[in-house]
Design a protein around this motif. Structure first.
Motif, PDB file in Angstrom:
ATOM      1  N   SER A   2      -2.803  -1.189  11.731  1.00 54.25           N
ATOM      2  CA  SER A   2      -2.453  -2.581  11.464  1.00 54.25           C
ATOM      3  C   SER A   2      -3.531  -3.243  10.625  1.00 54.25           C
ATOM      4  O   SER A   2      -4.668  -2.802  10.575  1.00 54.25           O
ATOM      5  N   SER A   3      -3.178  -4.349   9.952  1.00 53.53           N
ATOM      6  CA  SER A   3      -4.110  -5.003   9.042  1.00 53.53           C
ATOM      7  C   SER A   3      -4.870  -6.147   9.719  1.00 53.53           C
ATOM      8  O   SER A   3      -5.558  -6.896   9.043  1.00 53.53           O
ATOM      9  N   GLN A   4      -4.721  -6.289  11.032  1.00 47.13           N
ATOM     10  CA  GLN A   4      -5.438  -7.360  11.732  1.00 47.13           C
ATOM     11  C   GLN A   4      -6.924  -7.011  11.866  1.00 47.13           C
ATOM     12  O   GLN A   4      -7.323  -5.888  11.608  1.00 47.13           O
ATOM     13  N   LYS A   5      -7.717  -7.978  12.287  1.00 46.69           N
ATOM     14  CA  LYS A   5      -9.166  -7.792  12.437  1.00 46.69           C
ATOM     15  C   LYS A   5      -9.451  -6.631  13.384  1.00 46.69           C
ATOM     16  O   LYS A   5      -8.858  -6.525  14.447  1.00 46.69           O
ATOM     17  N   GLN A  32      -4.150   9.147   0.594  1.00 43.17           N
ATOM     18  CA  GLN A  32      -2.863   8.645   0.098  1.00 43.17           C
ATOM     19  C   GLN A  32      -3.056   7.419  -0.782  1.00 43.17           C
ATOM     20  O   GLN A  32      -2.454   7.286  -1.848  1.00 43.17           O
ATOM     21  N   LEU A  33      -3.928   6.507  -0.331  1.00 42.27           N
ATOM     22  CA  LEU A  33      -4.166   5.283  -1.097  1.00 42.27           C
ATOM     23  C   LEU A  33      -4.793   5.597  -2.454  1.00 42.27           C
ATOM     24  O   LEU A  33      -4.476   4.955  -3.462  1.00 42.27           O
ATOM     25  N   ARG A  34      -5.664   6.589  -2.480  1.00 37.52           N
ATOM     26  CA  ARG A  34      -6.299   6.951  -3.752  1.00 37.52           C
ATOM     27  C   ARG A  34      -5.297   7.591  -4.708  1.00 37.52           C
ATOM     28  O   ARG A  34      -5.382   7.394  -5.923  1.00 37.52           O
ATOM     29  N   THR A  35      -4.354   8.363  -4.165  1.00 38.50           N
ATOM     30  CA  THR A  35      -3.322   8.936  -5.036  1.00 38.50           C
ATOM     31  C   THR A  35      -2.408   7.838  -5.579  1.00 38.50           C
ATOM     32  O   THR A  35      -1.977   7.903  -6.726  1.00 38.50           O
ATOM     33  N   VAL A  36      -2.127   6.821  -4.749  1.00 35.63           N
ATOM     34  CA  VAL A  36      -1.317   5.681  -5.204  1.00 35.63           C
ATOM     35  C   VAL A  36      -2.053   4.941  -6.315  1.00 35.63           C
ATOM     36  O   VAL A  36      -1.458   4.503  -7.297  1.00 35.63           O
ATOM     37  N   LYS A  37      -3.367   4.854  -6.183  1.00 37.35           N
ATOM     38  CA  LYS A  37      -4.188   4.173  -7.186  1.00 37.35           C
ATOM     39  C   LYS A  37      -4.096   4.884  -8.534  1.00 37.35           C
ATOM     40  O   LYS A  37      -3.970   4.248  -9.583  1.00 37.35           O
ATOM     41  N   GLY A  41      -0.205   2.206  -8.528  1.00 35.04           N
ATOM     42  CA  GLY A  41       0.592   1.592  -7.462  1.00 35.04           C
ATOM     43  C   GLY A  41       0.418   0.087  -7.426  1.00 35.04           C
ATOM     44  O   GLY A  41      -0.254  -0.502  -8.275  1.00 35.04           O
ATOM     45  N   ASN A  42       1.004  -0.544  -6.415  1.00 34.84           N
ATOM     46  CA  ASN A  42       0.943  -2.003  -6.328  1.00 34.84           C
ATOM     47  C   ASN A  42      -0.440  -2.476  -5.858  1.00 34.84           C
ATOM     48  O   ASN A  42      -1.194  -1.738  -5.233  1.00 34.84           O
ATOM     49  N   ALA A  43      -0.747  -3.712  -6.156  1.00 38.04           N
ATOM     50  CA  ALA A  43      -2.081  -4.262  -5.892  1.00 38.04           C
ATOM     51  C   ALA A  43      -2.378  -4.384  -4.401  1.00 38.04           C
ATOM     52  O   ALA A  43      -3.535  -4.312  -3.993  1.00 38.04           O
ATOM     53  N   GLN A  44      -1.332  -4.556  -3.602  1.00 41.93           N
ATOM     54  CA  GLN A  44      -1.537  -4.714  -2.156  1.00 41.93           C
ATOM     55  C   GLN A  44      -2.147  -3.439  -1.558  1.00 41.93           C
ATOM     56  O   GLN A  44      -3.059  -3.492  -0.735  1.00 41.93           O
ATOM     57  N   LYS A  45      -1.663  -2.284  -1.996  1.00 44.18           N
ATOM     58  CA  LYS A  45      -2.196  -1.027  -1.473  1.00 44.18           C
ATOM     59  C   LYS A  45      -3.597  -0.762  -2.007  1.00 44.18           C
ATOM     60  O   LYS A  45      -4.422  -0.163  -1.336  1.00 44.18           O
ATOM     61  N   LEU A  46      -3.867  -1.197  -3.235  1.00 43.81           N
ATOM     62  CA  LEU A  46      -5.199  -0.985  -3.809  1.00 43.81           C
ATOM     63  C   LEU A  46      -6.251  -1.781  -3.047  1.00 43.81           C
ATOM     64  O   LEU A  46      -7.369  -1.319  -2.859  1.00 43.81           O
ATOM     65  N   ARG A  48      -6.227  -2.353   0.018  1.00 38.46           N
ATOM     66  CA  ARG A  48      -6.386  -1.747   1.339  1.00 38.46           C
ATOM     67  C   ARG A  48      -7.435  -0.636   1.355  1.00 38.46           C
ATOM     68  O   ARG A  48      -7.968  -0.304   2.408  1.00 38.46           O
ATOM     69  N   ILE A  49      -7.769  -0.082   0.188  1.00 36.86           N
ATOM     70  CA  ILE A  49      -8.744   1.013   0.119  1.00 36.86           C
ATOM     71  C   ILE A  49     -10.077   0.584   0.721  1.00 36.86           C
ATOM     72  O   ILE A  49     -10.668   1.302   1.525  1.00 36.86           O
ATOM     73  N   GLY A  50     -10.527  -0.613   0.377  1.00 38.56           N
ATOM     74  CA  GLY A  50     -11.803  -1.113   0.905  1.00 38.56           C
ATOM     75  C   GLY A  50     -11.775  -1.260   2.409  1.00 38.56           C
ATOM     76  O   GLY A  50     -12.743  -0.916   3.106  1.00 38.56           O
ATOM     77  N   LEU A  51     -10.641  -1.753   2.944  1.00 38.65           N
ATOM     78  CA  LEU A  51     -10.507  -1.922   4.398  1.00 38.65           C
ATOM     79  C   LEU A  51     -10.558  -0.583   5.129  1.00 38.65           C
ATOM     80  O   LEU A  51     -11.224  -0.449   6.156  1.00 38.65           O
ATOM     81  N   VAL A  52      -9.885   0.403   4.566  1.00 38.89           N
ATOM     82  CA  VAL A  52      -9.854   1.719   5.204  1.00 38.89           C
ATOM     83  C   VAL A  52     -11.248   2.349   5.173  1.00 38.89           C
ATOM     84  O   VAL A  52     -11.688   2.951   6.148  1.00 38.89           O
ATOM     85  N   ARG A  53     -11.931   2.190   4.047  1.00 40.64           N
ATOM     86  CA  ARG A  53     -13.290   2.744   3.953  1.00 40.64           C
ATOM     87  C   ARG A  53     -14.220   2.101   4.985  1.00 40.64           C
ATOM     88  O   ARG A  53     -15.018   2.781   5.628  1.00 40.64           O
TER      89      ARG A  53
END
Length: 125
Positions: A2-5, A32-37, A41-46, A48-53
């Motif tokens: 989830s994208s919550q705190k 997966q996010l890096r392959t989308v990049k 891909g769309n900006a919303q997924k891009l 998210r890369i920082g959050l996942v890292r």
């Protein structure tokens, strides 16, 4: 995920095996996010890369904390801690002589002290 705190407090309660499983999921998501990049891909997924890292970093931090604590607890019974777990302080403090080492004197110093003690003077009033 989830994208919550995201709270690290929850991670500290989990076991290492569970943390490692979740970490693998996050690493897969990052791939997966890096392959989308790459495929534009769309900006919303891009974004998210920082959050996942960051989330991966939090997982790794907690795992390393748990490992260090287990090693510390195991080393309590033995005399020495591993070098990386000892207090860092400063180089000068770590290399200082111990009290007994400071008190040691050479043969020459002992002879000098015994043969030529400090003189005592009587003061006139």
């Amino acid at each position: 995920m989830s994208s919550q705190k995201f709270k690290v407090k929850k991670l500290r309660d989990q076991k290492t095996d569970d943390l490692l499983k979740d970490l693998e999921k996050l690493k897969g998501e990052l791939i997966q996010l890096r392959t989308v990049k790459v495929s534009a891909g769309n900006a919303q997924k891009l974004g998210r890369i920082g959050l996942v890292r960051k989330r991966i970093a939090k997982f790794l931090t907690v795992i390393n904390e748990q490992r260090r604590n287990s090693v510390k607890n195991a080393a309590k019974s033995s005399t020495k801690l591993p070098v990386d777990l000892r207090g860092k302080k400063t180089r000068a403090i770590r290399q200082r002589l111990t009290r007994s080492e400071r008190a040691q004197k050479t043969q020459r110093q002992w002879k000098r002290l015994n043969n030529f003690p400090l003189r005592k003077f009587a003061l006139k009033e």
